[in-house]
Design a protein around this motif. Structure first.
Motif, short mmCIF file in Angstrom:
data_model
loop_
_atom_site.label_atom_id
_atom_site.label_comp_id
_atom_site.label_asym_id
_atom_site.label_seq_id
_atom_site.Cartn_x
_atom_site.Cartn_y
_atom_site.Cartn_z
N GLY A 72 0.74 -17.84 16.31
CA GLY A 72 0.73 -16.92 15.18
C GLY A 72 0.65 -15.52 15.78
N ALA A 73 1.23 -14.53 15.10
CA ALA A 73 1.22 -13.18 15.68
C ALA A 73 1.49 -12.14 14.61
CB ALA A 73 2.27 -13.08 16.78
N GLY A 74 1.49 -10.88 14.99
CA GLY A 74 1.82 -9.82 14.05
C GLY A 74 1.34 -8.48 14.55
N MET A 75 1.67 -7.42 13.77
CA MET A 75 1.24 -6.07 14.11
C MET A 75 -0.19 -5.89 13.61
SD MET A 75 3.83 -5.13 15.72
CE MET A 75 3.44 -3.42 16.12
N THR A 76 -1.06 -5.43 14.46
CA THR A 76 -2.48 -5.31 14.14
C THR A 76 -2.71 -4.47 12.88
OG1 THR A 76 -3.09 -5.61 16.42
CG2 THR A 76 -4.72 -4.53 15.03
N HIS A 77 -3.51 -5.03 11.97
CA HIS A 77 -3.81 -4.39 10.69
C HIS A 77 -4.65 -3.13 10.91
CE1 HIS A 77 -5.18 -3.83 6.59
NE2 HIS A 77 -4.29 -4.74 6.20
N PRO A 78 -4.33 -2.03 10.17
CA PRO A 78 -5.11 -0.79 10.34
C PRO A 78 -6.62 -1.01 10.19
CG PRO A 78 -3.23 -0.42 8.89
CD PRO A 78 -3.23 -1.89 9.23
N ASN A 79 -7.02 -1.94 9.31
CA ASN A 79 -8.46 -2.16 9.12
C ASN A 79 -9.12 -2.70 10.40
OD1 ASN A 79 -8.21 -1.33 6.54
ND2 ASN A 79 -8.44 -3.36 5.58
N VAL A 80 -8.38 -3.48 11.15
CA VAL A 80 -8.94 -4.01 12.41
C VAL A 80 -9.12 -2.89 13.42
CG1 VAL A 80 -8.53 -5.61 14.33
CG2 VAL A 80 -7.89 -6.29 12.00
N LEU A 81 -8.10 -2.02 13.49
CA LEU A 81 -8.21 -0.88 14.41
C LEU A 81 -9.41 -0.01 14.04
CD1 LEU A 81 -4.42 0.09 14.69
CD2 LEU A 81 -5.84 -0.97 16.46
N LYS A 82 -9.57 0.23 12.73
CA LYS A 82 -10.69 1.06 12.28
C LYS A 82 -12.03 0.44 12.68
CE LYS A 82 -8.40 2.77 8.22
NZ LYS A 82 -8.32 2.38 6.81
N GLU A 83 -12.15 -0.89 12.48
CA GLU A 83 -13.40 -1.57 12.87
C GLU A 83 -13.66 -1.40 14.36
OE1 GLU A 83 -15.85 -3.02 11.19
OE2 GLU A 83 -14.82 -2.62 9.28
N GLY A 84 -12.57 -1.34 15.13
CA GLY A 84 -12.72 -1.18 16.58
C GLY A 84 -12.93 0.27 17.01
N GLY A 85 -12.98 1.15 16.02
CA GLY A 85 -13.22 2.57 16.33
C GLY A 85 -11.94 3.29 16.77
N ILE A 86 -10.79 2.74 16.39
CA ILE A 86 -9.51 3.32 16.81
C ILE A 86 -8.79 3.92 15.60
CG2 ILE A 86 -7.29 2.81 17.97
CD1 ILE A 86 -9.77 2.18 19.71
N ASP A 87 -8.18 5.06 15.78
CA ASP A 87 -7.47 5.73 14.69
C ASP A 87 -6.08 5.11 14.51
OD1 ASP A 87 -6.12 7.34 12.92
OD2 ASP A 87 -6.66 9.24 13.92
N PRO A 88 -5.85 4.42 13.37
CA PRO A 88 -4.56 3.73 13.19
C PRO A 88 -3.38 4.69 13.02
CG PRO A 88 -6.03 3.39 11.29
CD PRO A 88 -6.77 4.23 12.26
N ASN A 89 -3.69 5.96 12.80
CA ASN A 89 -2.57 6.91 12.71
C ASN A 89 -2.08 7.33 14.09
OD1 ASN A 89 -2.55 7.02 9.85
ND2 ASN A 89 -4.45 8.26 9.96
N VAL A 90 -2.86 7.04 15.09
CA VAL A 90 -2.47 7.42 16.46
C VAL A 90 -2.04 6.19 17.27
CG1 VAL A 90 -3.23 8.57 18.58
CG2 VAL A 90 -4.13 9.32 16.35
N TYR A 91 -2.77 5.09 17.07
CA TYR A 91 -2.50 3.89 17.87
C TYR A 91 -1.96 2.75 17.03
CZ TYR A 91 -4.94 6.05 21.74
OH TYR A 91 -5.29 6.89 22.76
N GLN A 92 -1.06 1.98 17.63
CA GLN A 92 -0.57 0.76 17.00
C GLN A 92 -0.61 -0.35 18.03
OE1 GLN A 92 1.69 3.45 17.42
NE2 GLN A 92 0.74 4.38 15.60
N GLY A 93 -0.34 -1.55 17.54
CA GLY A 93 -0.29 -2.66 18.50
C GLY A 93 -0.04 -3.98 17.84
N PHE A 94 -0.10 -5.00 18.64
CA PHE A 94 0.12 -6.34 18.09
C PHE A 94 -0.90 -7.32 18.65
CE2 PHE A 94 2.90 -5.97 21.84
CZ PHE A 94 2.59 -7.13 22.56
N ALA A 95 -1.00 -8.46 17.96
CA ALA A 95 -1.91 -9.52 18.41
C ALA A 95 -1.18 -10.84 18.24
CB ALA A 95 -3.19 -9.52 17.58
N PHE A 96 -1.57 -11.80 19.06
CA PHE A 96 -0.99 -13.14 18.93
C PHE A 96 -2.04 -14.17 19.30
CE2 PHE A 96 0.01 -11.33 23.08
CZ PHE A 96 -0.48 -12.28 23.95
N GLY A 97 -1.87 -15.36 18.77
CA GLY A 97 -2.79 -16.43 19.10
C GLY A 97 -2.01 -17.72 19.33
N PHE A 98 -2.08 -18.21 20.59
CA PHE A 98 -1.40 -19.48 20.89
C PHE A 98 -2.36 -20.64 20.64
CE2 PHE A 98 1.32 -16.70 23.29
CZ PHE A 98 2.55 -17.34 23.24
N GLY A 99 -1.81 -21.73 20.14
CA GLY A 99 -2.59 -22.96 20.12
C GLY A 99 -2.53 -23.56 21.52
N LEU A 100 -3.51 -23.20 22.34
CA LEU A 100 -3.48 -23.65 23.73
C LEU A 100 -3.50 -25.18 23.80
CD1 LEU A 100 -3.48 -22.55 26.64
CD2 LEU A 100 -5.96 -22.58 26.58
#
Ligand code: PHE
Length: 348
Positions: free
Chosen positions: A293-321
């Motif tokens: 499963g994957a996708g572009m990181t939600h702004p709310n997650v960035l905010k919780e991490g103390g990151i400004d979503p207007n400046v930074y973006q990114g993605f996350a993924f999770g493999f079923g190892l």
């Protein structure tokens, strides 16, 4: 008295002859010659009551008996000490001409570990950090921090083990982490940006177990946060992983799927490596295998991490190892992986 002495001698010598160890020998010596109530000692005490001439004769016999017993004891003593030496020598003998024994069995990696290490190598080569996180996790990092608030129906997607005695009734109960996404906000808070990390690890869900479901399984999470990260970066990384796992000709296809911590979210499928996309038993005739499963990181997650979503973006993924392991080795029952059954494990 004379008879008694001779009788005592016969018995004593016979008894000494039978002795097999030092403790028993000492016991017999004490019983015969002991100062206080040794049998011979007692007999000798009677000597003084005899008439003078008898006493002389009997006294001599008594002396002989005593010497004989004493030398028998001494002989036995010697015999016992030399034979224990011989025993010890025999026991400790090393035959240096004997061929070596076959090597003892060596341990080896669990199939989970083999696949995990392989992917760790791939990701570190692409500049990712490999992180570890707690398996007993706060409700906050498992759910709330990744955009799944307390009353959100998405919580029901993951059957959760809530842990007693860990603030269950407080605002933030504790859980056995249901996914490795717990490390998204933890790692942002700890390392900030830019961030490229993966987290392989154990996860837990309250499953009614069957060949495809297990309460304990492994995932491999990943996240990239920086300036100017786009969806094509996500696809590029996941394609690299797919080709590494299943060969150059492998394709990745992304289908929309909802995960609260990404927007947009996708489920990722790769061409079935068994039938090369034609359709077979493994891919249930679809030609595709779902592995992440994957996708572009939600702004709310960035905010919780103390990151400004207007400046930074990114993605996350999770493999079923665990799923990757099952596919790689053709394991049809997931429960074997946590079973600790040597008949299973020795095949890897
Ligand atoms: N955490 C999700 C799951 O357990 C997988 C996932 C991770 C999805 C990261 C998107 C991004 O199903």
């Amino acid at each position: 008295m004379q008879d008694k002495l001779l009788q005592l001698k016969t018995n004593a010598l016979a008894a000494i002859k039978l002795v097999k160890d030092k403790a028993r020998l000492e016991e017999i010596e004490n019983k015969l010659l002991g100062r206080k109530s040794g049998e011979l000692t007692e007999l000798l005490k009677g000597l003084k009551e005899l008439a003078a001439d008898t006493r002389k004769v009997v006294g001599q016999i008594a002396n002989e008996v005593k010497t004989e017993i004493e030398s028998a004891l001494q002989e036995k003593q010697q015999e016992l000490s030399t034979s224990s030496w011989a025993d010890a020598l025999e026991k400790e003998r090393v035959d240096i001409t004997q061929p070596a024994l076959p090597a003892a069995e060596y341990g080896h990696y669990h199939p989970n570990t083999i696949v995990q290490r392989d992917l760790e190598d791939l990701f570190t080569a692409m500049g990712f950090m490999v992180l570890d996180g707690p398996e007993l996790e706060s409700d906050y990092y498992n759910f709330t921090a990744v955009n799944i608030p307390a009353t959100h129906p998405a919580r029901d997607m993951q059957d959760t083990f809530y842990i007693k005695g860990h603030g269950q009734n407080s605002d933030s109960p504790w859980v056995m982490r249901t996914h490795t996404s717990t490390m998204q906000v933890r790692s942002l808070q700890k390392y900030g940006t830019p961030l490229k990390m993966i987290v392989p690890g154990k996860c837990y869900r309250n499953e009614a177990t069957d060949p495809r479901h297990e309460h304990t399984f492994y995932q491999l999470e990943g996240m990239v946060i920086d300036k100017g990260i786009t969806f094509s970066h996500l696809k590029g990384v996941l394609e690299a992983v797919a080709k590494h796992l299943y060969g150059e000709e492998t394709e990745v296809r992304l289908m929309p799927k909802f995960y609260p911590f990404v927007e947009p979210g996708v489920r990722g499928e790769v061409t079935c490596f068994l039938c090369k996309g034609k359709g077979c038993r493994l891919c249930k005739n679809s030609g595709w295998l779902e592995i992440f499963g994957a996708g572009m990181t939600h702004p709310n997650v960035l905010k919780e991490g103390g990151i400004d979503p207007n400046v930074y973006q990114g993605f996350a993924f999770g493999f079923g190892l665990t799923r990757l392991v099952m596919l790689k080795y053709g394991i049809s029952d997931v429960r074997l992986l946590e079973s600790g059954d040597l008949r299973f494990l020795e095949q890897f």
